[in-house]
Write an enzyme that holds these catalytic residues in place. Structure first.
Site, PDB file in Angstrom:
ATOM      1  N   GLY A 156       0.823  -1.195   0.000  1.00 11.39           N
ATOM      2  CA  GLY A 156       0.000   0.000   0.000  1.00 11.39           C
ATOM      3  C   GLY A 156       0.860   1.248   0.000  1.00 11.39           C
ATOM      4  O   GLY A 156       2.006   1.228   0.434  1.00 11.39           O
ATOM      5  N   GLY A 158       0.484   5.917  -0.284  1.00 14.69           N
ATOM      6  CA  GLY A 158      -0.372   7.095  -0.324  1.00 14.69           C
ATOM      7  C   GLY A 158       0.382   8.302   0.172  1.00 14.69           C
ATOM      8  O   GLY A 158       1.614   8.275   0.303  1.00 14.69           O
ATOM      9  N   GLY A 159      -0.358   9.375   0.456  1.00 16.47           N
ATOM     10  CA  GLY A 159       0.275  10.600   0.916  1.00 16.47           C
ATOM     11  C   GLY A 159       0.936  10.454   2.271  1.00 16.47           C
ATOM     12  O   GLY A 159       1.846  11.213   2.613  1.00 16.47           O
ATOM     13  N   PHE A 160       0.512   9.462   3.050  1.00 21.52           N
ATOM     14  CA  PHE A 160       1.048   9.242   4.392  1.00 21.52           C
ATOM     15  C   PHE A 160       2.401   8.552   4.367  1.00 21.52           C
ATOM     16  O   PHE A 160       3.221   8.703   5.264  1.00 21.52           O
ATOM     17  CB  PHE A 160       0.078   8.372   5.195  1.00 21.52           C
ATOM     18  CG  PHE A 160      -0.139   7.029   4.568  1.00 21.52           C
ATOM     19  CD1 PHE A 160       0.660   5.962   4.903  1.00 21.52           C
ATOM     20  CD2 PHE A 160      -1.131   6.854   3.609  1.00 21.52           C
ATOM     21  CE1 PHE A 160       0.480   4.727   4.307  1.00 21.52           C
ATOM     22  CE2 PHE A 160      -1.311   5.624   3.008  1.00 21.52           C
ATOM     23  CZ  PHE A 160      -0.506   4.553   3.353  1.00 21.52           C
ATOM     24  N   GLY A 161       2.628   7.712   3.339  1.00 25.19           N
ATOM     25  CA  GLY A 161       3.851   6.926   3.287  1.00 25.19           C
ATOM     26  C   GLY A 161       3.629   5.620   2.539  1.00 25.19           C
ATOM     27  O   GLY A 161       2.742   5.520   1.681  1.00 25.19           O
ATOM     28  N   VAL A 163       3.378   1.204   2.878  1.00 22.80           N
ATOM     29  CA  VAL A 163       3.155   0.060   3.763  1.00 22.80           C
ATOM     30  C   VAL A 163       3.800  -1.174   3.146  1.00 22.80           C
ATOM     31  O   VAL A 163       3.603  -1.476   1.965  1.00 22.80           O
ATOM     32  CB  VAL A 163       1.643  -0.193   3.978  1.00 22.80           C
ATOM     33  CG1 VAL A 163       1.445  -1.377   4.920  1.00 22.80           C
ATOM     34  CG2 VAL A 163       0.972   1.043   4.543  1.00 22.80           C
ATOM     35  N   LYS A 177       4.210   0.231   8.333  1.00 22.31           N
ATOM     36  CA  LYS A 177       3.935   1.509   7.676  1.00 22.31           C
ATOM     37  C   LYS A 177       5.090   2.470   7.933  1.00 22.31           C
ATOM     38  O   LYS A 177       5.355   2.861   9.069  1.00 22.31           O
ATOM     39  CB  LYS A 177       2.633   2.099   8.197  1.00 22.31           C
ATOM     40  CG  LYS A 177       2.263   3.430   7.540  1.00 22.31           C
ATOM     41  CD  LYS A 177       1.112   4.128   8.264  1.00 22.31           C
ATOM     42  CE  LYS A 177      -0.195   3.422   8.066  1.00 22.31           C
ATOM     43  NZ  LYS A 177      -1.338   4.206   8.610  1.00 22.31           N
ATOM     44  N   ASP A 272     -11.760  10.428  10.355  1.00 21.73           N
ATOM     45  CA  ASP A 272     -11.411  10.094   8.973  1.00 21.73           C
ATOM     46  C   ASP A 272     -11.906   8.687   8.630  1.00 21.73           C
ATOM     47  O   ASP A 272     -11.206   7.900   7.991  1.00 21.73           O
ATOM     48  CB  ASP A 272      -9.890  10.191   8.777  1.00 21.73           C
ATOM     49  CG  ASP A 272      -9.506  10.243   7.294  1.00 21.73           C
ATOM     50  OD1 ASP A 272     -10.349  10.657   6.474  1.00 21.73           O
ATOM     51  OD2 ASP A 272      -8.361   9.876   6.968  1.00 21.73           O
TER      52      ASP A 272
END
Length: 445
Positions: A156, A158-161, A163, A177, A272
């Site tokens: 996975g 995304g903008g968070f990092g 996984v 993550k 969220d």
């Protein structure tokens, strides 16, 4: 003459007494009688006084002893209570310090170790298993677990990092993550997630196994959820979710939010909640993840807290999006949107659809209370394999959850109670073996 006259009356007086049957009276007899009388009375009074004094003295001594004993007991009790109290405070302080240390993410004193706690570097996996709560991992350990963060292990992003799928030293498969270096907001999200998930334990929340924090690395280690996200399966037309499985997932999500809102020591607002933050295990049981934006709710009934507007477009409650006033009912709205996704197979915002159908809630809300229209809303992938009676009830629950006015939305515990009988009625469908499939890579954790 005078002397004789003086004696004469006395003699006559003494002489007349027998005739009148009176007592003899002379000075010697008077003195003798008086002395006998005095000596008879004095000893009895003295003894009585001595006895009374002795008894009084004993009583006073006993009272003093009793007072001293009570004072001593009082001091002893107070000392004991003070000790227990101070001991409790010390224990609480110790626990607080331990907890504070667990989330006090500062630069590592041991740069070589790559992690916050240099003293933990020598711990073995066996010792970790004996300890309770989240564990502290070294960066080196996580490198080994992911084969140096090999791109082939990415499940996975995304903008968070990013996984990664990893295997820990004790053989546990985990989702690791690695967060991007995103400044204060990213650091806050990291702290909040560790803080909350180290204290909140529910079968409906993804379990936090541990974390690693050094001077520039921030990593979270979660239980591995082999079937990825709910969002991926809702919109996966190759193998769509059946009706019974959708109902069970809806119940799992409702129970997760019920736990956060009503069963925690202080209510927690996820802020969220969306289909990409709902992960599925090997049996397609849903668990809620990603608490980086979570906030502690107000202690008052329907109490509001003011905060920055953060979240995902299409899932934000209208009052929160417009005013920044956040309540548990904001999560209820987001849950209603996910329920509509399960019902319709549509995404919350889709500009590719015809005008009037871009926003899922705006399009669906007027149709949810119309039996003829609600049937036409159902995800075509279900191919009419559902109960129309259940459909009407699910539509009614969704309609209540996405009400524009927060006060009209139900509590999550009411949603749970409404879904339980529906899931029980579809238990034969829920056990469908075709959903026991191999791991599917998640587009987001």
């Amino acid at each position: 003459m005078e002397v004789n006259q003086a004696i004469a009356p006395a003699g006559s007086f003494g002489h007349e007494a027998p005739n009148n049957h009176s007592h003899k009276y002379n000075s010697s007899s008077f003195q003798t009688n008086h002395q006998h009388q005095h000596h008879g009375i004095f000893p009895s009074k003295s003894i009585l006084i001595i006895i009374i004094s002795a008894v009084s003295f004993v009583i006073i001594l006993f009272a003093l002893f009793l007072i001293m004993f009570m004072v001593k007991r009082l001091k002893s009790t107070k000392k004991s209570l003070t000790f227990k109290e101070s001991s409790g405070i010390n224990n609480a302080s110790s626990r607080f310090m331990n907890h504070a240390t667990a989330i006090n993410f500062v630069s590592s004193p041991d740069v070589k170790g790559g992690c916050l706690y240099g003293g933990n570097l020598s711990r073995t996996s066996t010792s970790r298993q004996r300890e309770r709560g989240v564990q502290v991992f070294t960066y080196k350990e996580l490198e080994m677990a992911t084969e140096r963060f090999n791109e082939g292990n990415v499940i996975g992003s995304g903008g968070f990092g990013v996984v990664y799928r990893g295997v820990l030293s004790d053989g546990t498969v985990a989702a690791i993550k690695m967060l991007h270096k995103v400044g204060k907001q990213g650091e806050r999200a990291f702290r909040v997630e560790v803080d909350l998930l180290s204290r909140l334990h529910s079968p409906y929340l993804v379990e936090l196994l541990g974390y690693c924090a050094d001077q520039h690395h921030r990593l979270l280690i979660f239980e591995y959820m082999p079937n990825g996200t709910l969002q991926h399966h809702i919109h996966n037309q190759h193998q769509p979710l059946d009706w019974g499985t959708r109902l069970r997932m809806a119940l799992d999500c409702a129970r997760a939010l019920e736990f956060l809102h009503e069963n925690s020591t202080q209510s927690v607002i996820h802020r969220d909640f969306k289909s990409t933050n709902v992960l599925l295990d090997q049996n397609f049981r849903a668990k809620v993840s990603d608490f980086g934006l979570a906030k502690m709710g107000s202690d008052k009934i329907n109490g509001q807290i003011s905060t920055r507007v953060l979240g995902t477009t299409g899932y934000l409650a209208p009052e929160y999006a417009s005013t920044g006033k956040l309540t548990t009912k904001s999560d209820v709205y987001s849950y209603g949107v996910v329920l509509l996704e399960l019902l319709t197979g549509r995404v919350p915002v889709d500009t590719k659809r015809p005008p009037g159908e871009h926003v899922l809630v705006s399009w669906a809300l007027p149709r949810l209370t119309n039996r003829e229209k609600v049937v036409k809303m159902v995800d075509p992938a279900l191919k009419d394999n559902y109960s129309k009676k259940d459909l009407i009830q699910i539509a009614a629950i969704a309609a209540m959850c996405v009400q524009p006015e927060a006060d009209y939305r139900p509590l999550m515990t009411d949603v749970v109670q409404s879904l339980i009988p529906l899931v029980k009625n579809n238990s034969n469908i829920i056990g469908s073996s075709r959903f026991q499939i191999p791991s599917i890579l998640s587009p987001r954790y």
